[in-house]
Scaffold this motif. Structure first.
Motif, PDB file in Angstrom:
ATOM      1  N   HIS A  41       0.815  -1.217   0.000  1.00  0.00           N
ATOM      2  CA  HIS A  41       0.000   0.000   0.000  1.00  0.00           C
ATOM      3  C   HIS A  41       0.847   1.263   0.000  1.00  0.00           C
ATOM      4  O   HIS A  41       0.334   2.355  -0.288  1.00  0.00           O
ATOM      5  CB  HIS A  41      -0.954  -0.021   1.190  1.00  0.00           C
ATOM      6  N   GLN A  44       0.546   3.112  -3.343  1.00  0.00           N
ATOM      7  CA  GLN A  44      -0.783   3.362  -3.900  1.00  0.00           C
ATOM      8  C   GLN A  44      -0.842   4.590  -4.806  1.00  0.00           C
ATOM      9  O   GLN A  44      -1.322   4.525  -5.943  1.00  0.00           O
ATOM     10  CB  GLN A  44      -1.811   3.492  -2.784  1.00  0.00           C
ATOM     11  N   LEU A 157      -4.513   2.936  17.236  1.00  0.00           N
ATOM     12  CA  LEU A 157      -3.872   3.462  16.033  1.00  0.00           C
ATOM     13  C   LEU A 157      -3.286   4.843  16.297  1.00  0.00           C
ATOM     14  O   LEU A 157      -2.249   5.215  15.744  1.00  0.00           O
ATOM     15  CB  LEU A 157      -4.882   3.541  14.886  1.00  0.00           C
ATOM     16  N   GLU A 158      -3.951   5.605  17.158  1.00  0.00           N
ATOM     17  CA  GLU A 158      -3.450   6.936  17.500  1.00  0.00           C
ATOM     18  C   GLU A 158      -2.078   6.849  18.159  1.00  0.00           C
ATOM     19  O   GLU A 158      -1.192   7.666  17.894  1.00  0.00           O
ATOM     20  CB  GLU A 158      -4.437   7.649  18.423  1.00  0.00           C
ATOM     21  N   SER A 176      -6.128  11.465   8.208  1.00  0.00           N
ATOM     22  CA  SER A 176      -6.852  10.212   8.449  1.00  0.00           C
ATOM     23  C   SER A 176      -5.876   9.111   8.851  1.00  0.00           C
ATOM     24  O   SER A 176      -4.707   9.126   8.460  1.00  0.00           O
ATOM     25  CB  SER A 176      -7.619   9.792   7.182  1.00  0.00           C
ATOM     26  N   LEU A 177      -6.377   8.149   9.624  1.00  0.00           N
ATOM     27  CA  LEU A 177      -5.576   6.992  10.020  1.00  0.00           C
ATOM     28  C   LEU A 177      -5.797   5.799   9.099  1.00  0.00           C
ATOM     29  O   LEU A 177      -5.299   4.709   9.363  1.00  0.00           O
ATOM     30  CB  LEU A 177      -5.917   6.588  11.462  1.00  0.00           C
ATOM     31  N   ASP A 178      -6.542   6.001   8.011  1.00  0.00           N
ATOM     32  CA  ASP A 178      -6.874   4.894   7.114  1.00  0.00           C
ATOM     33  C   ASP A 178      -5.628   4.268   6.497  1.00  0.00           C
ATOM     34  O   ASP A 178      -5.535   3.047   6.361  1.00  0.00           O
ATOM     35  CB  ASP A 178      -7.829   5.359   6.011  1.00  0.00           C
ATOM     36  N   GLY A 179      -4.672   5.097   6.093  1.00  0.00           N
ATOM     37  CA  GLY A 179      -3.445   4.567   5.507  1.00  0.00           C
ATOM     38  C   GLY A 179      -2.651   3.751   6.509  1.00  0.00           C
ATOM     39  O   GLY A 179      -2.128   2.682   6.186  1.00  0.00           O
ATOM     40  N   ARG A 181      -3.849   2.167   9.052  1.00  0.00           N
ATOM     41  CA  ARG A 181      -4.610   0.945   9.333  1.00  0.00           C
ATOM     42  C   ARG A 181      -4.194  -0.194   8.389  1.00  0.00           C
ATOM     43  O   ARG A 181      -4.158  -1.357   8.781  1.00  0.00           O
ATOM     44  CB  ARG A 181      -6.107   1.229   9.194  1.00  0.00           C
ATOM     45  N   LYS A 182      -3.877   0.134   7.148  1.00  0.00           N
ATOM     46  CA  LYS A 182      -3.484  -0.887   6.170  1.00  0.00           C
ATOM     47  C   LYS A 182      -2.128  -1.502   6.503  1.00  0.00           C
ATOM     48  O   LYS A 182      -1.806  -2.586   6.011  1.00  0.00           O
ATOM     49  CB  LYS A 182      -3.445  -0.280   4.765  1.00  0.00           C
ATOM     50  N   TRP A 192      -2.740  -3.177  18.481  1.00  0.00           N
ATOM     51  CA  TRP A 192      -2.350  -3.043  17.083  1.00  0.00           C
ATOM     52  C   TRP A 192      -0.862  -3.333  16.915  1.00  0.00           C
ATOM     53  O   TRP A 192      -0.032  -2.834  17.684  1.00  0.00           O
ATOM     54  CB  TRP A 192      -2.663  -1.634  16.589  1.00  0.00           C
TER      55      TRP A 192
END
Length: 288
Positions: A41, A44, A157-158, A176-179, A181-182, A192
């Motif tokens: 990722h 991307q 995640l934080e 965002s934390l979306d990246g 998370r992957k 985590w």
């Protein structure tokens, strides 16, 4: 973002290990391999730009990383990763009928050097902030960061994002934390963990450090035998690669080209993605 559909792929590594990947775009194949501790990722945004410019961008999680298999009996040495890179190129040549262009960051780049030294496989290679001669203190700092929470993980995640920000204060924190998370796995206890096998960086006999000096010496000797176009990309603030060593590698390459990316550290693709991708596209478009 590219309007072309992204497809999930599976291939086999050198030991029959599952390698999980994806492809976006149509055209000349480009194989992208990430650095140690990352996942596919990381590529991307670059993959989407390549797809928009007429390339088929293939990216894979390397052994023990992301969605690819952890290798129980085999190992994670530089040589093992080089063998997997060779297996992926051979698979891709069967799938597309043509030799791919390789883009390798750090461990991915060394893997491509090793694979190409075994036999001619690639059309061209871009080495992203990596040459066989590295700053030992920089390499140790990276390993120390990777292993600091490898066993215990993070409560959120934080908390992981805070650790990354402390390690790379020069990089702007994402909204965002979306990246992130992957690149992480949440275990049953809710904590985590990095999305890679802790054995990879453990320092044991199956880790990336197994016979590292021998393999890095072999890769350094291979530089002058890479009879294909090679782009060496260095982050100007890299903690791993000296400018002198990067320029030396490019000059020793029969068809070497060198570029520095300002305001970028070792993680060039994340630090200055637009500048990196422009340099890569310029290199790719110059290939006949």
């Amino acid at each position: 973002m590219s309007a072309l559909a992204k497809e999930t792929l599976e291939a086999q590594g050198a030991d029959g290990n599952l390698l999980s990947g994806s492809v976006v775009g149509e055209g000349r194949p480009v194989l992208m391999l990430h650095g140690g501790g990352q996942t596919r990722h990381a590529w991307q945004r670059t993959a989407e730009r390549l797809a928009d410019n007429g390339y088929a961008a293939y990216s894979f999680d390397m052994r023990g990383h992301g969605d690819s298999a952890w290798v129980i009996e085999a190992g994670y040495s530089f040589h093992d990763y080089a063998r997997d890179a060779g297996a992926l190129v051979d698979w891709l040549k069967r799938e597309t009928g043509t030799a791919p262009i390789g883009v390798g960051a750090s461990l991915g780049g060394l893997s491509m050097i090793g694979a190409e030294d075994d036999e001619p496989r690639f059309r061209a290679i871009a080495l992203v902030d990596i040459v066989p001669k590295m700053r030992q203190e920089g390499a140790q700092r990276i390993i120390s960061f990777m292993t600091a929470a490898a066993q215990d993980g993070f409560g959120s995640l934080e908390a992981a994002a805070e650790a990354i920000a402390a390690y790379m204060p020069q990089r702007k924190r994402p909204n965002s934390l979306d990246g992130l998370r992957k690149n992480m796995r949440q275990r049953d206890d809710g904590r985590w963990h990095w999305h890679w096998d802790p054995v990879f960086a453990s320092g044991g006999e199956r880790s990336i450090m197994a016979d590292a000096p021998k393999h890095l010496l072999r890769f350094d000797e291979a530089i002058e035998r890479l009879a294909l176009p090679v782009l060496v990309v260095r982050g100007m603030s890299s903690e791993l690669v000296d400018e002198k060593d990067a320029r030396d590698a490019a000059e020793r390459l029969p068809e070497g080209r060198y570029v520095d990316i300002a305001h970028a550290g070792h993680m060039i693709v994340g630090d200055r993605n637009d500048a990196f991708t422009e340099a890569l596209l310029s290199f790719l478009d110059d290939l006949s």
